[in-house]
Motif scaffolding. Structure first.
Motif, PDB file in Angstrom:
ATOM      1  N   UNK A 155     -33.257  37.388  -1.867  1.00 11.59           N
ATOM      2  CA  UNK A 155     -32.980  37.720  -3.266  1.00 11.59           C
ATOM      3  C   UNK A 155     -31.754  36.953  -3.769  1.00 11.59           C
ATOM      4  N   UNK A 156     -30.737  36.839  -2.924  1.00 10.50           N
ATOM      5  CA  UNK A 156     -29.532  36.100  -3.311  1.00 10.50           C
ATOM      6  C   UNK A 156     -29.869  34.636  -3.577  1.00 10.50           C
ATOM      7  N   UNK A 157     -30.681  34.036  -2.723  1.00  6.88           N
ATOM      8  CA  UNK A 157     -31.066  32.637  -2.915  1.00  6.88           C
ATOM      9  C   UNK A 157     -31.875  32.476  -4.199  1.00  6.88           C
ATOM     10  N   UNK A 158     -32.821  33.384  -4.433  1.00  9.46           N
ATOM     11  CA  UNK A 158     -33.634  33.289  -5.654  1.00  9.46           C
ATOM     12  C   UNK A 158     -32.790  33.388  -6.919  1.00  9.46           C
ATOM     13  N   UNK A 159     -31.675  34.091  -6.849  1.00  9.05           N
ATOM     14  CA  UNK A 159     -30.842  34.302  -8.033  1.00  9.05           C
ATOM     15  C   UNK A 159     -29.834  33.180  -8.258  1.00  9.05           C
ATOM     16  N   UNK A 160     -29.845  32.165  -7.386  1.00  6.58           N
ATOM     17  CA  UNK A 160     -28.879  31.073  -7.547  1.00  6.58           C
ATOM     18  C   UNK A 160     -29.148  30.304  -8.834  1.00  6.58           C
ATOM     19  N   UNK A 237     -22.560  34.925   1.623  1.00  5.98           N
ATOM     20  CA  UNK A 237     -23.642  35.473   2.443  1.00  5.98           C
ATOM     21  C   UNK A 237     -24.624  34.381   2.861  1.00  5.98           C
ATOM     22  N   UNK A 238     -24.948  33.477   1.941  1.00  7.19           N
ATOM     23  CA  UNK A 238     -25.849  32.372   2.284  1.00  7.19           C
ATOM     24  C   UNK A 238     -25.219  31.516   3.389  1.00  7.19           C
ATOM     25  N   UNK A 239     -23.933  31.192   3.216  1.00 13.02           N
ATOM     26  CA  UNK A 239     -23.250  30.386   4.222  1.00 13.02           C
ATOM     27  C   UNK A 239     -23.207  31.061   5.575  1.00 13.02           C
ATOM     28  N   UNK A 240     -22.950  32.360   5.581  1.00 14.76           N
ATOM     29  CA  UNK A 240     -22.908  33.102   6.843  1.00 14.76           C
ATOM     30  C   UNK A 240     -24.281  33.180   7.502  1.00 14.76           C
ATOM     31  N   UNK A 241     -25.301  33.375   6.697  1.00 18.60           N
ATOM     32  CA  UNK A 241     -26.657  33.488   7.238  1.00 18.60           C
ATOM     33  C   UNK A 241     -27.058  32.196   7.942  1.00 18.60           C
ATOM     34  N   UNK A 242     -26.789  31.067   7.286  1.00 21.91           N
ATOM     35  CA  UNK A 242     -27.096  29.768   7.893  1.00 21.91           C
ATOM     36  C   UNK A 242     -26.263  29.560   9.150  1.00 21.91           C
ATOM     37  N   UNK A 243     -25.002  29.987   9.087  1.00 21.75           N
ATOM     38  CA  UNK A 243     -24.114  29.800  10.238  1.00 21.75           C
ATOM     39  C   UNK A 243     -24.530  30.688  11.412  1.00 21.75           C
ATOM     40  N   UNK A 244     -25.045  31.886  11.138  1.00 24.23           N
ATOM     41  CA  UNK A 244     -25.521  32.760  12.202  1.00 24.23           C
ATOM     42  C   UNK A 244     -26.586  32.067  13.051  1.00 24.23           C
ATOM     43  N   UNK A 245     -27.486  31.358  12.385  1.00 28.64           N
ATOM     44  CA  UNK A 245     -28.534  30.656  13.121  1.00 28.64           C
ATOM     45  C   UNK A 245     -27.944  29.552  13.993  1.00 28.64           C
ATOM     46  N   UNK A 246     -27.002  28.805  13.433  1.00 29.78           N
ATOM     47  CA  UNK A 246     -26.391  27.727  14.223  1.00 29.78           C
ATOM     48  C   UNK A 246     -25.566  28.290  15.375  1.00 29.78           C
TER      49      UNK A 246
END
Length: 283
Positions: A155-160, A237-246
């Motif tokens: 939802x956060x990404x869609x609202x960008x 949150x987007x940055x953290x989500x991507x970083x969690x995967x890495x």
């Protein structure tokens, strides 16, 4: 073209204006081969071989921001390799406090970012880029976050909102920062990415598990002079989500701290939105 052939070519063309007296391999990236060259005149250079597309955009980035105090000086660019001045420092040396690192990164590079040139954008969509990054991250994170967390980040990404696009470093994290005597002294290995400067700032903020708090972020942002159309906490949150995967791929020992940071920023996000936090659990 192998590194031996590249060194021979540099000698034959007298590209560096001095005889090469020694060279040796350095640790490179996922696809690159890197060497350090020492010349008779006392100068040292880095030679980096990679795919032609990556080499092209790295040379464009270094030329586009040639006045940056943190980037190496581009000396020569060929189809398969670039040569730039050697920067002293090391990615593994002692780092400054994150707030100071963000200050120096912002003043030394990010505030110099410029909008992309006409013809570069092609069919690029910033929102589609984020959607792809988040989808790839979701496949890696799996059950470490709840379904509600996945729904939130989507939802956060869609609202960008639509952003003005700049030429970004694209991999602006501590793994590509050089430090010396506890200070940030260089940024290396740019990738090809168009987006808002805030992306590189948040990428740097999230790139290590220490000091992932609002005070540190706001201190760094006090030096940030670029416009930003998006919503700050959602972007973190987007940055953290991507970083969690890495983190799961490369530094699983940091997972606990990143999961704690995720919950911390999720609460800040809901607080800002004046919403009720849904029940969610970190598995």
């Amino acid at each position: 073209m192998d590194m031996e052939s590249i060194v021979d070519e540099l000698l034959r063309k007298d590209t560096l204006g001095s005889d090469i007296i020694a060279w040796d391999y350095l640790s490179g990236g996922t696809s690159s081969v890197v060497a350090k060259i020492q010349c008779k005149n006392g100068q040292s250079y880095v030679v980096k071989r990679n795919s032609p597309n990556l080499i092209y955009w790295e040379s464009v980035f270094l030329q586009f921001y040639e006045d940056s105090t943190l980037l190496p000086r581009l000396v020569y660019a060929a189809k398969e390799y670039v040569v730039y001045a050697f920067l002293r420092g090391d990615t593994l040396s002692a780092r400054p406090e994150k707030r100071k690192m963000l200050q120096d990164l912002t003043l030394g590079l990010i505030n110099d970012y410029k909008p992309i040139l006409q013809g570069w954008q092609e069919q690029f969509s910033w929102k589609k880029f984020l959607q792809q990054e988040v989808m790839e991250a979701e496949a890696i994170i799996g059950s470490y976050l709840s379904d509600e967390d996945v729904a939130l980040i989507m939802q956060v990404v869609r609202s960008q909102p639509r952003e003005h696009l700049y030429l970004l470093h694209g991999d602006c994290g501590v793994h590509n920062f050089l430090f010396q005597e506890g200070a940030l002294c260089g940024v290396i290995d740019p990738l090809h990415l168009f987006g808002p400067p805030m992306y590189d700032f948040i990428f740097a903020f999230c790139s290590s598990p220490d000091s992932l708090d609002e005070e540190t972020l706001q201190y760094g942002l006090s030096f940030f002079d670029k416009s930003f159309a998006g919503e700050l906490y959602g972007s973190v949150l987007i940055g953290l989500y991507i970083r969690l995967a890495r983190c799961l791929l490369h530094h699983p020992e940091d997972l606990k701290r990143y999961l704690e940071a995720w919950e911390y920023w999720k609460l800040l996000y809901y607080k800002q939105k004046n919403s009720t936090t849904p029940n969610s659990s970190v598995k």
